[in-house]
Scaffold this motif. Structure first.
Motif, PDB file in Angstrom:
ATOM      1  N   CYS A   1       0.845  -1.192   0.000  1.00 55.32           N
ATOM      2  CA  CYS A   1       0.000   0.000   0.000  1.00 55.32           C
ATOM      3  C   CYS A   1       0.888   1.251   0.000  1.00 55.32           C
ATOM      4  O   CYS A   1       1.705   1.442   0.903  1.00 55.32           O
ATOM      5  CB  CYS A   1      -0.899  -0.021   1.229  1.00 55.32           C
ATOM      6  SG  CYS A   1      -1.918   1.439   1.413  1.00 55.32           S
ATOM      7  N   PRO A   2       0.722   2.128  -0.999  1.00 55.14           N
ATOM      8  CA  PRO A   2       1.566   3.327  -1.065  1.00 55.14           C
ATOM      9  C   PRO A   2       1.110   4.450  -0.130  1.00 55.14           C
ATOM     10  O   PRO A   2       1.804   5.446   0.019  1.00 55.14           O
ATOM     11  CB  PRO A   2       1.413   3.763  -2.518  1.00 55.14           C
ATOM     12  CG  PRO A   2       0.041   3.318  -2.890  1.00 55.14           C
ATOM     13  CD  PRO A   2      -0.169   2.024  -2.155  1.00 55.14           C
ATOM     14  N   VAL A   3      -0.041   4.278   0.503  1.00 58.38           N
ATOM     15  CA  VAL A   3      -0.592   5.312   1.373  1.00 58.38           C
ATOM     16  C   VAL A   3       0.234   5.365   2.660  1.00 58.38           C
ATOM     17  O   VAL A   3       0.479   4.328   3.283  1.00 58.38           O
ATOM     18  CB  VAL A   3      -2.068   5.021   1.705  1.00 58.38           C
ATOM     19  CG1 VAL A   3      -2.650   6.095   2.601  1.00 58.38           C
ATOM     20  CG2 VAL A   3      -2.885   4.876   0.432  1.00 58.38           C
ATOM     21  N   PRO A   4       0.686   6.568   3.064  1.00 60.80           N
ATOM     22  CA  PRO A   4       1.421   6.672   4.333  1.00 60.80           C
ATOM     23  C   PRO A   4       0.601   6.094   5.485  1.00 60.80           C
ATOM     24  O   PRO A   4      -0.632   6.202   5.503  1.00 60.80           O
ATOM     25  CB  PRO A   4       1.633   8.179   4.509  1.00 60.80           C
ATOM     26  CG  PRO A   4       1.514   8.749   3.133  1.00 60.80           C
ATOM     27  CD  PRO A   4       0.555   7.863   2.400  1.00 60.80           C
TER      28      PRO A   4
ATOM     29  N   ARG B   1     -14.226   7.216   5.177  1.00 63.95           N
ATOM     30  CA  ARG B   1     -12.919   6.816   4.620  1.00 63.95           C
ATOM     31  C   ARG B   1     -12.799   5.295   4.551  1.00 63.95           C
ATOM     32  O   ARG B   1     -12.220   4.765   3.609  1.00 63.95           O
ATOM     33  CB  ARG B   1     -11.776   7.378   5.452  1.00 63.95           C
ATOM     34  CG  ARG B   1     -11.678   8.865   5.497  1.00 63.95           C
ATOM     35  CD  ARG B   1     -10.569   9.486   4.718  1.00 63.95           C
ATOM     36  NE  ARG B   1      -9.260   8.965   5.002  1.00 63.95           N
ATOM     37  CZ  ARG B   1      -8.274   8.991   4.120  1.00 63.95           C
ATOM     38  NH1 ARG B   1      -8.470   9.515   2.931  1.00 63.95           N
ATOM     39  NH2 ARG B   1      -7.092   8.504   4.409  1.00 63.95           N
ATOM     40  N   LEU B   2     -13.329   4.611   5.531  1.00 60.83           N
ATOM     41  CA  LEU B   2     -13.258   3.150   5.524  1.00 60.83           C
ATOM     42  C   LEU B   2     -14.176   2.541   4.471  1.00 60.83           C
ATOM     43  O   LEU B   2     -13.846   1.521   3.864  1.00 60.83           O
ATOM     44  CB  LEU B   2     -13.615   2.591   6.908  1.00 60.83           C
ATOM     45  CG  LEU B   2     -12.555   2.757   7.989  1.00 60.83           C
ATOM     46  CD1 LEU B   2     -13.151   2.510   9.366  1.00 60.83           C
ATOM     47  CD2 LEU B   2     -11.379   1.834   7.744  1.00 60.83           C
ATOM     48  N   LYS B   3     -15.337   3.135   4.213  1.00 58.13           N
ATOM     49  CA  LYS B   3     -16.307   2.586   3.262  1.00 58.13           C
ATOM     50  C   LYS B   3     -15.897   2.766   1.806  1.00 58.13           C
ATOM     51  O   LYS B   3     -16.292   1.974   0.957  1.00 58.13           O
ATOM     52  CB  LYS B   3     -17.675   3.236   3.470  1.00 58.13           C
ATOM     53  CG  LYS B   3     -18.428   2.698   4.640  1.00 58.13           C
ATOM     54  CD  LYS B   3     -19.869   3.170   4.641  1.00 58.13           C
ATOM     55  CE  LYS B   3     -19.963   4.564   5.188  1.00 58.13           C
ATOM     56  NZ  LYS B   3     -21.351   5.003   5.399  1.00 58.13           N
ATOM     57  N   LYS B   4     -15.126   3.797   1.522  1.00 56.85           N
ATOM     58  CA  LYS B   4     -14.795   4.094   0.125  1.00 56.85           C
ATOM     59  C   LYS B   4     -13.901   3.025  -0.501  1.00 56.85           C
ATOM     60  O   LYS B   4     -13.079   2.416   0.172  1.00 56.85           O
ATOM     61  CB  LYS B   4     -14.117   5.456   0.026  1.00 56.85           C
ATOM     62  CG  LYS B   4     -15.071   6.589   0.276  1.00 56.85           C
ATOM     63  CD  LYS B   4     -14.420   7.917   0.040  1.00 56.85           C
ATOM     64  CE  LYS B   4     -15.432   9.023   0.294  1.00 56.85           C
ATOM     65  NZ  LYS B   4     -14.832  10.324   0.209  1.00 56.85           N
TER      66      LYS B   4
ATOM     67  N   TYR C   1      -4.979  10.237  -0.558  1.00 51.43           N
ATOM     68  CA  TYR C   1      -3.883  10.526   0.368  1.00 51.43           C
ATOM     69  C   TYR C   1      -2.966  11.585  -0.240  1.00 51.43           C
ATOM     70  O   TYR C   1      -2.999  11.858  -1.435  1.00 51.43           O
ATOM     71  CB  TYR C   1      -3.092   9.262   0.696  1.00 51.43           C
ATOM     72  CG  TYR C   1      -2.336   8.665  -0.469  1.00 51.43           C
ATOM     73  CD1 TYR C   1      -0.972   8.891  -0.620  1.00 51.43           C
ATOM     74  CD2 TYR C   1      -2.973   7.872  -1.419  1.00 51.43           C
ATOM     75  CE1 TYR C   1      -0.273   8.343  -1.681  1.00 51.43           C
ATOM     76  CE2 TYR C   1      -2.286   7.330  -2.476  1.00 51.43           C
ATOM     77  CZ  TYR C   1      -0.936   7.562  -2.609  1.00 51.43           C
ATOM     78  OH  TYR C   1      -0.242   7.034  -3.653  1.00 51.43           O
ATOM     79  N   GLU C   2      -2.173  12.200   0.628  1.00 48.02           N
ATOM     80  CA  GLU C   2      -1.217  13.220   0.208  1.00 48.02           C
ATOM     81  C   GLU C   2       0.180  12.670   0.396  1.00 48.02           C
ATOM     82  O   GLU C   2       0.528  12.202   1.478  1.00 48.02           O
ATOM     83  CB  GLU C   2      -1.406  14.481   1.040  1.00 48.02           C
ATOM     84  CG  GLU C   2      -2.783  15.085   0.877  1.00 48.02           C
ATOM     85  CD  GLU C   2      -3.080  16.174   1.890  1.00 48.02           C
ATOM     86  OE1 GLU C   2      -2.252  16.416   2.777  1.00 48.02           O
ATOM     87  OE2 GLU C   2      -4.156  16.776   1.777  1.00 48.02           O
ATOM     88  N   GLU C   3       0.980  12.721  -0.662  1.00 50.07           N
ATOM     89  CA  GLU C   3       2.336  12.166  -0.579  1.00 50.07           C
ATOM     90  C   GLU C   3       3.262  13.047   0.251  1.00 50.07           C
ATOM     91  O   GLU C   3       3.940  12.579   1.138  1.00 50.07           O
ATOM     92  CB  GLU C   3       2.904  11.961  -1.974  1.00 50.07           C
ATOM     93  CG  GLU C   3       2.224  10.826  -2.694  1.00 50.07           C
ATOM     94  CD  GLU C   3       2.795  10.585  -4.062  1.00 50.07           C
ATOM     95  OE1 GLU C   3       3.032   9.414  -4.383  1.00 50.07           O
ATOM     96  OE2 GLU C   3       3.018  11.555  -4.804  1.00 50.07           O
TER      97      GLU C   3
ATOM     98  N   GLN D   1      -3.169  11.976  -4.175  1.00 53.19           N
ATOM     99  CA  GLN D   1      -3.269  10.792  -5.017  1.00 53.19           C
ATOM    100  C   GLN D   1      -4.436   9.946  -4.516  1.00 53.19           C
ATOM    101  O   GLN D   1      -4.900  10.115  -3.388  1.00 53.19           O
ATOM    102  CB  GLN D   1      -1.991   9.945  -4.911  1.00 53.19           C
ATOM    103  CG  GLN D   1      -0.731  10.656  -5.288  1.00 53.19           C
ATOM    104  CD  GLN D   1      -0.628  10.869  -6.791  1.00 53.19           C
ATOM    105  OE1 GLN D   1      -1.129  10.073  -7.582  1.00 53.19           O
ATOM    106  NE2 GLN D   1       0.000  11.959  -7.190  1.00 53.19           N
ATOM    107  N   THR D   2      -4.897   9.038  -5.348  1.00 52.70           N
ATOM    108  CA  THR D   2      -5.873   8.050  -4.905  1.00 52.70           C
ATOM    109  C   THR D   2      -5.294   6.670  -5.168  1.00 52.70           C
ATOM    110  O   THR D   2      -4.529   6.473  -6.127  1.00 52.70           O
ATOM    111  CB  THR D   2      -7.222   8.186  -5.626  1.00 52.70           C
ATOM    112  OG1 THR D   2      -7.013   8.086  -7.026  1.00 52.70           O
ATOM    113  CG2 THR D   2      -7.907   9.487  -5.286  1.00 52.70           C
ATOM    114  N   TRP D   3      -5.664   5.751  -4.313  1.00 55.42           N
ATOM    115  CA  TRP D   3      -5.203   4.363  -4.450  1.00 55.42           C
ATOM    116  C   TRP D   3      -6.401   3.455  -4.242  1.00 55.42           C
ATOM    117  O   TRP D   3      -7.096   3.557  -3.227  1.00 55.42           O
ATOM    118  CB  TRP D   3      -4.114   4.074  -3.412  1.00 55.42           C
ATOM    119  CG  TRP D   3      -3.581   2.682  -3.454  1.00 55.42           C
ATOM    120  CD1 TRP D   3      -2.805   2.134  -4.426  1.00 55.42           C
ATOM    121  CD2 TRP D   3      -3.786   1.652  -2.491  1.00 55.42           C
ATOM    122  NE1 TRP D   3      -2.509   0.828  -4.129  1.00 55.42           N
ATOM    123  CE2 TRP D   3      -3.104   0.514  -2.931  1.00 55.42           C
ATOM    124  CE3 TRP D   3      -4.487   1.586  -1.292  1.00 55.42           C
ATOM    125  CZ2 TRP D   3      -3.093  -0.680  -2.237  1.00 55.42           C
ATOM    126  CZ3 TRP D   3      -4.478   0.395  -0.589  1.00 55.42           C
ATOM    127  CH2 TRP D   3      -3.787  -0.720  -1.049  1.00 55.42           C
TER     128      TRP D   3
END
Length: 166
Positions: free
Chosen positions: A9-12, A101-104, A109-111, A118-120
């Motif tokens: 997962c690229p999300v921080p 946020r959990l349902k989507k 996220y912001e790098e 960005q979206t993942w």
């Protein structure tokens, strides 16, 4: 061995919805909504009492308790109810934000700052886990907060109706 898509997962970490949920659950203020029922109502009562002590001097300046006790009490109750409503709304919106946020299906996220969002897309197993958290952990919290706010609104409406009848 196949590498799990959750691990790449690229999300921080601090922006991952499940970590936001854990952080909210452990925070001093937002964990009020997760307390056992008697403790939750004790916190609500303490906030209402503090609100009453804050608003009663203002009510006393407007309506002397010696001359107009009922108006003083009603105005103090409405002021304390308003303060409690702000607290309940803050709790509700915090939990609702994490629930959304959990349902989507995707995570925004912001790098490195606000300018490079960005979206993942969540993999199916992460999406399932997150939606189970919403269903079994967060929905009961939101329901409790909604019911509590509704009861407070009814009490404040009752105070307002008595006020109008004076």
């Amino acid at each position: 061995m196949r590498e799990s898509s959750i691990q790449v997962c690229p999300v921080p970490l601090e922006q991952q919805p499940v970590n936001e949920y854990e952080e909210l659950k452990e925070s001093w203020f937002f964990q009020w909504a997760t307390l056992e029922t008697p403790l939750f109502w004790r916190k609500i009562a303490v906030v209402w009492i503090i609100g009453w002590f804050i608003t009663s001097p203002i009510a006393a300046a407007s309506f002397s308790p010696d001359q107009s006790v009922l108006r003083f009490v009603l105005l103090s109750n409405l002021g304390a109810g308003f303060i409690l409503a702000l607290i309940l709304l803050q709790l509700f919106f915090g939990w609702h934000y994490v629930s959304d946020r959990l349902k989507k299906e995707t995570i925004f996220y912001e790098e490195s700052g606000w300018y490079d969002g960005q979206t993942w897309p969540k993999p199916p197993e992460m999406l399932t886990r997150d939606r189970l958290i919403v269903s079994y952990q967060i929905k009961p919290i939101l329901g409790r907060l909604t019911r509590t706010t509704g009861m407070l609104a009814l009490l404040m409406a009752g105070d307002s109706m008595v006020w109008l009848c004076l």
